[in-house]
Design an enzyme around this catalytic site. Structure first.
Site, PDB file in Angstrom:
ATOM      1  N   GLU A 344       4.481   1.827   5.451  1.00 28.50           N
ATOM      2  CA  GLU A 344       4.024   3.044   6.102  1.00 28.50           C
ATOM      3  C   GLU A 344       3.553   2.689   7.506  1.00 28.50           C
ATOM      4  O   GLU A 344       4.306   2.761   8.455  1.00 28.50           O
ATOM      5  CB  GLU A 344       2.916   3.687   5.252  1.00 28.50           C
ATOM      6  CG  GLU A 344       3.054   5.159   5.242  1.00 28.50           C
ATOM      7  CD  GLU A 344       2.311   5.880   4.138  1.00 28.50           C
ATOM      8  OE1 GLU A 344       1.904   6.990   4.409  1.00 28.50           O
ATOM      9  OE2 GLU A 344       2.157   5.357   3.015  1.00 28.50           O
ATOM     10  N   GLU A 604      -8.376   2.886   0.551  1.00 31.76           N
ATOM     11  CA  GLU A 604      -7.806   4.233   0.527  1.00 31.76           C
ATOM     12  C   GLU A 604      -8.422   5.055  -0.608  1.00 31.76           C
ATOM     13  O   GLU A 604      -8.680   6.239  -0.473  1.00 31.76           O
ATOM     14  CB  GLU A 604      -6.291   4.126   0.330  1.00 31.76           C
ATOM     15  CG  GLU A 604      -5.560   5.442   0.299  1.00 31.76           C
ATOM     16  CD  GLU A 604      -4.051   5.252   0.248  1.00 31.76           C
ATOM     17  OE1 GLU A 604      -3.607   4.189  -0.230  1.00 31.76           O
ATOM     18  OE2 GLU A 604      -3.321   6.154   0.686  1.00 31.76           O
TER      19      GLU A 604
HETATM   20  C1  BGC Z   1      -1.160   8.034   4.130  1.00 30.16           C
HETATM   21  C2  BGC Z   1      -2.415   8.797   4.436  1.00 30.16           C
HETATM   22  C3  BGC Z   1      -1.956  10.107   4.987  1.00 30.16           C
HETATM   23  C4  BGC Z   1      -1.263  10.797   3.845  1.00 30.16           C
HETATM   24  C5  BGC Z   1      -0.871  12.190   4.078  1.00 30.16           C
HETATM   25  C6  BGC Z   1      -0.457   8.749   3.027  1.00 30.16           C
HETATM   26  O1  BGC Z   1       0.636   8.140   2.535  1.00 30.16           O
HETATM   27  O2  BGC Z   1      -1.395   6.704   3.861  1.00 30.16           O
HETATM   28  O3  BGC Z   1      -3.462   8.161   4.895  1.00 30.16           O
HETATM   29  O4  BGC Z   1      -2.877  10.875   5.657  1.00 30.16           O
HETATM   30  O5  BGC Z   1      -0.187  10.064   3.357  1.00 30.16           O
HETATM   31  O6  BGC Z   1      -1.529  12.916   3.231  1.00 30.16           O
END
Ligand code: BGC
Length: 720
Positions: A344, A604
Site C-alpha cells: 500500500e 493500525e
Molecule cells: C489504509 C488506511 C486507509 C483506508 C481507507 C487502508 O487500507 O491503510 O489507513 O485510510 O484503507 O479506509
C-alpha cells in the site's frame, strides 16, 4: 530554471527490471568558479560525479502527482568537478514506475507501470574567467545496464557488485512534458539516523533474524567479508509471531527483499533506490556467521525539523509518545502515507487529515504539507472530487467524507499552526471545489446522501465482519460537509472573498443535520457533533458521551473519524478526568495496550497483536500506521495546556489551560512556534500542583482557581 531547455533521455535498450545508468564524461580545463546541477527523473535517481554522490536527497526527485508535477533539484557540485569528469545517474523505478498500489489492479496502474524511465538534467560550469559551459541531457549521453538489477517500491532491490557496465550505448531522446517541471517544493528525503542492530538470533523455526529494537523506515546497511558471487539476501518484518518466529504475512503481496551479490573482500552495501518499513530482517542468504555489529538500519524520512517534545512521569506514556514520533517519521517520506511496509504505502487522505495537527506540532511540516496539498489540488478531479489517496493512484475510486475533507482541513490546520495565509491562498480554490463537489453529488440538499464512504473506519463498534464502525455514514458525511463549508467561509473571509453563497449553504446544512439527526447513537456520533460544531447543546451531548463511555466499560469504541477528537470533547466539557482515564488505560482497547504488547510505532488496530499473542488478521494489520497517534495533539493542547484561539493562528497569543493528572506525576511539553518557544510543565505533589509556563507571547491563563492574562515571560502557578 535552465532545465526547461534540456531534453529528456531514456535507455536505448530493453531494460525490463534492470535499472539503467546514464553517463556523460567531459573535460574541464579552466579554473572552476562554481558548478551546479539541475536534475530530475522519471523514476528515482542517484547521481554521482567522479564516484561521489551528489547531494543528500535519497529517492530524489521525491513523489508528486507525476502527470502534472515533477520536482527538479538543484545541487551545488562545485567541489566535485575535476579536470576529467564522469557524471553518472542511475534511475530506479521508484514511485513513478512501480506497480502501485499492490492490492488492486487497474488500467491506470498498468499505464504507470509501462511508462519509460527518464532523465533530464543540466550541468552549469562557471569558470573563474567569467565564461560558462553548459552540459545538457541529450544524445551525447550514454547509457548502460547498472549493477542495480532490480529495484521497486514493494518488492525491494537486487544489486550485483560484480557487475561492471561494459556496454555503453547512446541514450535516446524521450518526448515527455516540460510543463510538469517545477522547482523542488517539499523537504528533501534524507538519511536522518542510524540504528545499530540489537541482536542476531535463531528463531524456533531455525531462521536467522536480526532485530533492530525499533521499527523504522529506510534500509539495512551491512558489512561483510565475502568472495565474489556470494549472496546476501534478506526480507523484512515488523513483528515476530507468538512463537518468536519471523512474521511478514501482513506485508501481503509486497516481497520487501534486499539482495546483494558480493565481490571479493570487505564490502558495505545498502539499497539505494527503494526503502522498507521494518524492525527485523531474516537472513535468507549470508556468507559466514552473521554478527550484530555487521548490521545497521539507516532511517530515512523527509528532513523535517522537530518542533515539539513531550515527556512525563509514566514510562509507558513516554513510550507511546516515542511511538508517535517514530510513526510520523516512518510515514513522512515526501508524502504522508498510511504505512511504510505492505503493498500500500499510499498518501491516504483520511489518515493525513486525522494526523495533520499532531504532525504540525511534532515537526515543522509546513513545507511538507504545502507541497502535498498542491498535489492534492493538481489531482482533484474536474468536478472537485478528491481521491482517496494523493498522489491519486486510485483514480477509479470515489472520494469519501473525512478523506476528501483533507483538502480543506489540512490547509486550515497548517495555517492555524504556522500562521501564514500562503497555504490558504494556494488552496482556496481546491477547498471550495471539494465543497462544491459534495453539493453537486448529494441527492438531498443540506445532507450528504447516496455516496460511497469509509464511515468511522475501523471503529470498534463495527458489526462483525465489517471494517466500518456503526456510526451512521451519512451523519458523518454531513457533519464533515458542514465543517468543511465552515472552514471555506473562514478562509474566504481571511482572504477577503465573498462567501455569502457558502454562508447560505452552511445554514442549509446545519438545519438539515438537526432535522435528520435529532439524537446521536454512538460515541463517534456524539464526538463529531460536538467537535464539528453541530450539536445544539454541546454540553449535554458531551455529558451524554461521557456517560456512554462509562457504560461501555470506560473504553473507546471510536475509529478513524471519532478517535482524534474524543479526548478533546471530553476535556472541553468538564470530563478531563475521563479523558485521562482513557489515555492511561492499559487493557485493550487503548493506546497503551500496544505499548504493553511491545509496540515501537503506532498500530493500525488497537489489537494488532492480541492479549494471547495472536494477530488481529493478516490482511489489514499494519504495525506502523500513524493515525491513532493523533492523540498527541490533545497532550500538547489539553494536558500541557498549549493552545491558541482560532484568531491567533501561528500562536500569536496563547490559551494556557492545562489539565494535570496526579497519576503520572509530571508532564513537560515544549512547542517551538513561529512566534517563539513555549514551555509548559506541571508537577503534582503533596502541596498541590505546580504549573510552570514560559510564553513568548501574551497568554490567557485558565486554571481551576480562575482566569488571568499574562504578558510574555516565565510564570509559576500553584493550585491545590
Ligand atoms: C489504509 C488506511 C486507509 C483506508 C481507507 C487502508 O487500507 O491503510 O489507513 O485510510 O484503507 O479506509
Amino acid at each position: 530554471m535552465k532545465i526547461y531547455d534540456s531534453s529528456y533521455i531514456t535507455a536505448s535498450f530493453e531494460n525490463a527490471d534492470i535499472c539503467p545508468v546514464f553517463r556523460r564524461q567531459f573535460h574541464s580545463e579552466k579554473e572552476i568558479a562554481g558548478a551546479s546541477l539541475e536534475i530530475s527523473a522519471l523514476g528515482v535517481y542517484e547521481a554521482m560525479i567522479n564516484g561521489k554522490r551528489v547531494g543528500e536527497f535519497v529517492l530524489a526527485p521525491g513523489w508528486t502527482s507525476y502527470d502534472k508535477r515533477l520536482q527538479v533539484q538543484t545541487y551545488d557540485v562545485t567541489g566535485l568537478i575535476r579536470g576529467d569528469n564522469d557524471l553518472r545517474v542511475t534511475v530506479g523505478r521508484g514511485w513513478f514506475r512501480s506497480p502501485m498500489p499492490g492490492f488492486t489492479d487497474s488500467d491506470d496502474k498498468h499505464r504507470r507501470y509501462a511508462q519509460p524511465c527518464g532523465l533530464i538534467a543540466v550541468l552549469t560550469l562557471k569558470y573563474a574567467d567569467g565564461s560558462e559551459d553548459i552540459i545538457r541531457t541529450d544524445e551525447s549521453w550514454e547509457c548502460g545496464e547498472s549493477a542495480v538489477r532490480f529495484s521497486e517500491i514493494y518488492d525491494g532491490e537486487t544489486y550485483d557488485a560484480c557487475f561492471e557496465t561494459e556496454k555503453w550505448l547512446p541514450a535516446q531522446l524521450l518526448d515527455w512534458s516540460h510543463e510538469i517541471l517545477i522547482p523542488q517544493e517539499g523537504e528533501e528525503i534524507r538519511e536522518v539516523e542510524r540504528v545499530a542492530a540489537k541482536r542476531v538470533f535463531v528463531t524456533p523455526k531455525g531462521e536467522t533474524v536480526v532485530d533492530f529494537g525499533q521499527e523504522v523506515t529506510g534500509y539495512v546497511e551491512f558489512s561483510v567479508n565475502a568472495s565474489a558471487g556470494d549472496a546476501v539476501r534478506f526480507d523484512h518484518a515488523e513483528v515476530l509471531d507468538s512463537d518468536g518466529n519471523f512474521y511478514n504475512a501482513n506485508y501481503r503481496s509486497a516481497k520487501a527483499v534486499a539482495e546483494y551479490i558480493c565481490r571479493d573482500g570487505e564490502q558495505t552495501w545498502h539499497p539505494r533506490l527503494t526503502f522498507f518499513g521494518f524492525r527485523y530482517i531474516r537472513l535468507l542468504d549470508f556468507p559466514g556467521d552473521p554478527r550484530t555489529e555487521q548490521f545497521t538500519a539507516v532511517v530515512i524520512c523527509s528532513d523535517m525539523e522537530q518542533t515539539g517534545t513531550v515527556s512525563c512521569g509514566d514510562p509507558m506514556l513516554n513510550r507511546l509518545f516515542s511511538n508517535i514520533f517514530w510513526g510520523q517519521r516512518c510515514n513522512f517520506v515526501d508524502v504522508p502515507t498510511d504505512c511504510p511496509q505492505r503493498d500500500e504505502r499510499l498518501g491516504w487522505t483520511g489518515d493525513a487529515q486525522v494526523f495533520v495537527k499532531a504532525a504540525s506540532y511534532n515537526y515543522d511540516v509546513e513545507k511538507f504539507f504545502r507541497k502535498w496539498l498542491r498535489d492534492l489540488a493538481a489531482d482533484q478531479r474536474p468536478d472537485g472530487e478528491v481521491g482517496q489517496v494523493i498522489p491519486d493512484m486510485l483514480p477509479e475510486m470515489p472520494g469519501s467524507a473525512a478523506w476528501g475533507d483533507a483538502a480543506v482541513i489540512c490547509p486550515w490546520q497548517i495555517y492555524q499552526t504556522y500562521g501564514s495565509t500562503a497555504v490558504l491562498h494556494d488552496q482556496f480554490e481546491s477547498m471550495k471545489a471539494w465543497v462544491d463537489f459534495i453539493r453537486s453529488v448529494t441527492t438531498t440538499p443540506g445532507l450528504w446522501t447516496d455516496h460511497f464512504h469509509y464511515g468511522d473506519w475501523l471503529g470498534l463498534d463495527a458489526p462483525s465482519g465489517s471494517y466500518k464502525g456503526s456510526s451512521r455514514e451519512e451523519l458523518i458525511a454531513t457533519a464533515f460537509y458542514a465543517y468543511s463549508t465552515g472552514l471555506v467561509i473562514k478562509t474566504g473571509k481571511i482572504l477577503g472573498r465573498d462567501v455569502t453563497e457558502y454562508e447560505n449553504l452552511y445554514g442549509e446544512i446545519t438545519a438539515a443535520f438537526h432535522k435528520a439527526y435529532p439524537e446521536y447513537l454512538t460515541q463517534t456520533e456524539h464526538v463529531i457533533a460536538v467537535r464539528l460544531g453541530l450539536a445544539e447543546d454541546p454540553q449535554k451531548t458531551a455529558d451524554a458521551l461521557a456517560e456512554m463511555i462509562v457504560r461501555d466499560g470506560t473504553q473507546i469504541k471510536t475509529g478513524f473519524v471519532g478517535t482524534p477528537y474524543l479526548l478533546h470533547v471530553l476535556s472541553d466539557y468538564g470530563h478531563a478526568d475521563l479523558a485521562w482515564k482513557l489515555l492511561l488505560r492499559k487493557e485493550y482497547p487503548s493506546w497503551l495496550f500496544s505499548v504493553r504488547q511491545g509496540a515501537t510505532t503506532i498500530w493500525e488496530h488497537w489489537d494488532g497483536i492480541k492479549e494471547d499473542g495472536t494477530f488481529w488478521s493478516t490482511d489489514m494489520n499494519s504495525f506502523n500506521h500513524y493515525a491513532y497517534g493523533s492523540v498527541i495533539d490533545w497532550v500538547y493542547e489539553k494536558a500541557a495546556g498549549i493552545s491558541h484561539r482560532e484568531d491567533a493562528a501561528g500562536f500569536t497569543s496563547l490559551v494556557y489551560e492545562p489539565h494535570a493528572n496526579p497519576e503520572i506525576g509530571f508532564l513537560k511539553a515544549e512547542l517551538r512556534t513561529r512566534n517563539g518557544l513555549v514551555r509548559s510543565s506541571w508537577t503534582c505533589g503533596e502541596e498541590g500542583v505546580r504549573y510552570e509556563l514560559e510564553t513568548p507571547v501574551p497568554a490567557e491563563v485558565i486554571l481551576p482557581s480562575g482566569r488571568r492574562t499574562v504578558e510574555p515571560g516565565k510564570y509559576i502557578f500553584w493550585e491545590n
